[in-house]
Design a protein around this motif. Sequence first.
Motif, PDB file in Angstrom:
ATOM      1  N   GLY A 105      17.027 -20.371  17.435  1.00  0.00           N
ATOM      2  CA  GLY A 105      15.789 -19.620  17.575  1.00  0.00           C
ATOM      3  C   GLY A 105      15.224 -19.201  16.233  1.00  0.00           C
ATOM      4  O   GLY A 105      15.479 -19.839  15.220  1.00  0.00           O
ATOM      5  N   TYR A 106      14.455 -18.134  16.235  1.00  0.00           N
ATOM      6  CA  TYR A 106      13.744 -17.664  15.043  1.00  0.00           C
ATOM      7  C   TYR A 106      12.922 -18.812  14.456  1.00  0.00           C
ATOM      8  O   TYR A 106      13.018 -19.123  13.268  1.00  0.00           O
ATOM      9  N   LYS A 107      12.099 -19.423  15.306  1.00  0.00           N
ATOM     10  CA  LYS A 107      11.307 -20.600  14.915  1.00  0.00           C
ATOM     11  C   LYS A 107      10.548 -20.416  13.606  1.00  0.00           C
ATOM     12  O   LYS A 107      10.450 -21.341  12.809  1.00  0.00           O
ATOM     13  N   HIS A 108       9.986 -19.235  13.407  1.00  0.00           N
ATOM     14  CA  HIS A 108       9.122 -19.051  12.248  1.00  0.00           C
ATOM     15  C   HIS A 108       9.782 -18.282  11.111  1.00  0.00           C
ATOM     16  O   HIS A 108       9.250 -18.252  10.010  1.00  0.00           O
ATOM     17  N   GLU A 109      10.921 -17.678  11.356  1.00  0.00           N
ATOM     18  CA  GLU A 109      11.569 -16.876  10.325  1.00  0.00           C
ATOM     19  C   GLU A 109      12.713 -17.597   9.627  1.00  0.00           C
ATOM     20  O   GLU A 109      12.883 -17.459   8.421  1.00  0.00           O
ATOM     21  N   ALA A 110      13.522 -18.335  10.374  1.00  0.00           N
ATOM     22  CA  ALA A 110      14.728 -18.926   9.806  1.00  0.00           C
ATOM     23  C   ALA A 110      14.395 -20.101   8.885  1.00  0.00           C
ATOM     24  O   ALA A 110      13.434 -20.824   9.116  1.00  0.00           O
ATOM     25  N   LEU A 115      14.686 -29.356  14.306  1.00  0.00           N
ATOM     26  CA  LEU A 115      13.861 -29.274  15.501  1.00  0.00           C
ATOM     27  C   LEU A 115      14.482 -30.131  16.590  1.00  0.00           C
ATOM     28  O   LEU A 115      14.677 -31.328  16.401  1.00  0.00           O
ATOM     29  N   VAL A 116      14.816 -29.498  17.706  1.00  0.00           N
ATOM     30  CA  VAL A 116      15.418 -30.204  18.837  1.00  0.00           C
ATOM     31  C   VAL A 116      14.295 -30.543  19.815  1.00  0.00           C
ATOM     32  O   VAL A 116      13.579 -29.660  20.283  1.00  0.00           O
ATOM     33  N   VAL A 117      14.151 -31.839  20.090  1.00  0.00           N
ATOM     34  CA  VAL A 117      13.033 -32.335  20.883  1.00  0.00           C
ATOM     35  C   VAL A 117      13.555 -33.078  22.113  1.00  0.00           C
ATOM     36  O   VAL A 117      14.363 -33.994  21.992  1.00  0.00           O
ATOM     37  N   ARG A 119      11.090 -33.692  24.893  1.00  0.00           N
ATOM     38  CA  ARG A 119       9.901 -34.410  25.383  1.00  0.00           C
ATOM     39  C   ARG A 119       8.987 -34.686  24.198  1.00  0.00           C
ATOM     40  O   ARG A 119       8.938 -33.894  23.253  1.00  0.00           O
ATOM     41  N   GLU A 120       8.250 -35.770  24.264  1.00  0.00           N
ATOM     42  CA  GLU A 120       7.384 -36.130  23.148  1.00  0.00           C
ATOM     43  C   GLU A 120       6.386 -35.024  22.814  1.00  0.00           C
ATOM     44  O   GLU A 120       6.080 -34.782  21.644  1.00  0.00           O
ATOM     45  N   GLU A 121       5.899 -34.321  23.836  1.00  0.00           N
ATOM     46  CA  GLU A 121       4.942 -33.239  23.569  1.00  0.00           C
ATOM     47  C   GLU A 121       5.580 -32.077  22.803  1.00  0.00           C
ATOM     48  O   GLU A 121       4.877 -31.257  22.213  1.00  0.00           O
ATOM     49  N   ASP A 122       6.916 -31.998  22.780  1.00  0.00           N
ATOM     50  CA  ASP A 122       7.596 -30.962  21.999  1.00  0.00           C
ATOM     51  C   ASP A 122       7.342 -31.130  20.501  1.00  0.00           C
ATOM     52  O   ASP A 122       7.502 -30.190  19.730  1.00  0.00           O
ATOM     53  N   LEU A 123       6.958 -32.334  20.095  1.00  0.00           N
ATOM     54  CA  LEU A 123       6.690 -32.592  18.677  1.00  0.00           C
ATOM     55  C   LEU A 123       5.505 -31.806  18.153  1.00  0.00           C
ATOM     56  O   LEU A 123       5.353 -31.643  16.940  1.00  0.00           O
ATOM     57  N   THR A 124       4.662 -31.281  19.053  1.00  0.00           N
ATOM     58  CA  THR A 124       3.524 -30.471  18.601  1.00  0.00           C
ATOM     59  C   THR A 124       4.000 -29.242  17.828  1.00  0.00           C
ATOM     60  O   THR A 124       3.284 -28.728  16.976  1.00  0.00           O
ATOM     61  N   LEU A 125       5.205 -28.797  18.112  1.00  0.00           N
ATOM     62  CA  LEU A 125       5.774 -27.652  17.411  1.00  0.00           C
ATOM     63  C   LEU A 125       5.953 -27.940  15.916  1.00  0.00           C
ATOM     64  O   LEU A 125       5.851 -27.042  15.089  1.00  0.00           O
ATOM     65  N   SER A 127       4.070 -29.201  13.689  1.00  0.00           N
ATOM     66  CA  SER A 127       2.948 -28.852  12.807  1.00  0.00           C
ATOM     67  C   SER A 127       2.858 -27.350  12.512  1.00  0.00           C
ATOM     68  O   SER A 127       2.243 -26.947  11.527  1.00  0.00           O
ATOM     69  N   SER A 128       3.493 -26.522  13.323  1.00  0.00           N
ATOM     70  CA  SER A 128       3.415 -25.073  13.091  1.00  0.00           C
ATOM     71  C   SER A 128       4.649 -24.508  12.389  1.00  0.00           C
ATOM     72  O   SER A 128       4.720 -23.310  12.150  1.00  0.00           O
ATOM     73  N   LEU A 129       5.597 -25.366  12.056  1.00  0.00           N
ATOM     74  CA  LEU A 129       6.841 -24.902  11.441  1.00  0.00           C
ATOM     75  C   LEU A 129       6.929 -25.284   9.973  1.00  0.00           C
ATOM     76  O   LEU A 129       6.444 -26.329   9.563  1.00  0.00           O
ATOM     77  N   LYS A 130       7.606 -24.434   9.198  1.00  0.00           N
ATOM     78  CA  LYS A 130       7.932 -24.731   7.811  1.00  0.00           C
ATOM     79  C   LYS A 130       9.426 -25.013   7.724  1.00  0.00           C
ATOM     80  O   LYS A 130      10.194 -24.577   8.569  1.00  0.00           O
TER      81      LYS A 130
END
Length: 175
Positions: A105-110, A115-117, A119-125, A127-130
């Motif tokens: 977790g902590y998608k934006h802090e850690a 990135l665990v994917v 479904r293909e649509e999960d890849l949209t995440l 673009s919002s991650l560093k």
Amino acid sequence: MLNERKIPIASFVGYSGSGKTTLMAKVIHAFKQQGYRVAAIKHDAHRFEMDHEGKDTWKFAQAGSDVVLINSQEKLAMIEKVESSLSFEAVISYVKDVDIILVEGYKHEAPSKILVVRREEDLTLLSSLKDVIAIATSLPLDEKQIPIYDLDDVEGIVELIQSNILGEIKDGSRS
């Protein structure tokens, strides 16, 4: 309780049901097999209960204690009431005496995210991650900019963490 040294961190992020917990448990097991001391942190966006009604520690908390600790020959647990969710930095400050911290977790802090994917649509995440260092998936992806690992390639994921986060080379020595 601040860490005396900066402990390396690898985090597993993705949407609910993607397999983060299963993959992280396998990675923990692999690191333990190699003799590492590992801390695991789970970010829960919901309310969780560790204490169970009727137990002594539950009674202490119900009586008003702000911090409850329980200690045995094998385990130490602490439950602390907080006004709001602690920051990622505050949470990791509780961890000491380990070689690596693995986080779910902590998608934006850690930092250093895998990135665990599912479904293909999960890849949209993505673009919002560093700080995404790899993708773990069972899908046949054609992503050129980031390494892709099969969800079952635990050895490869551990080697990635060792080289990119722990700074170790193949023979186990530190670079």
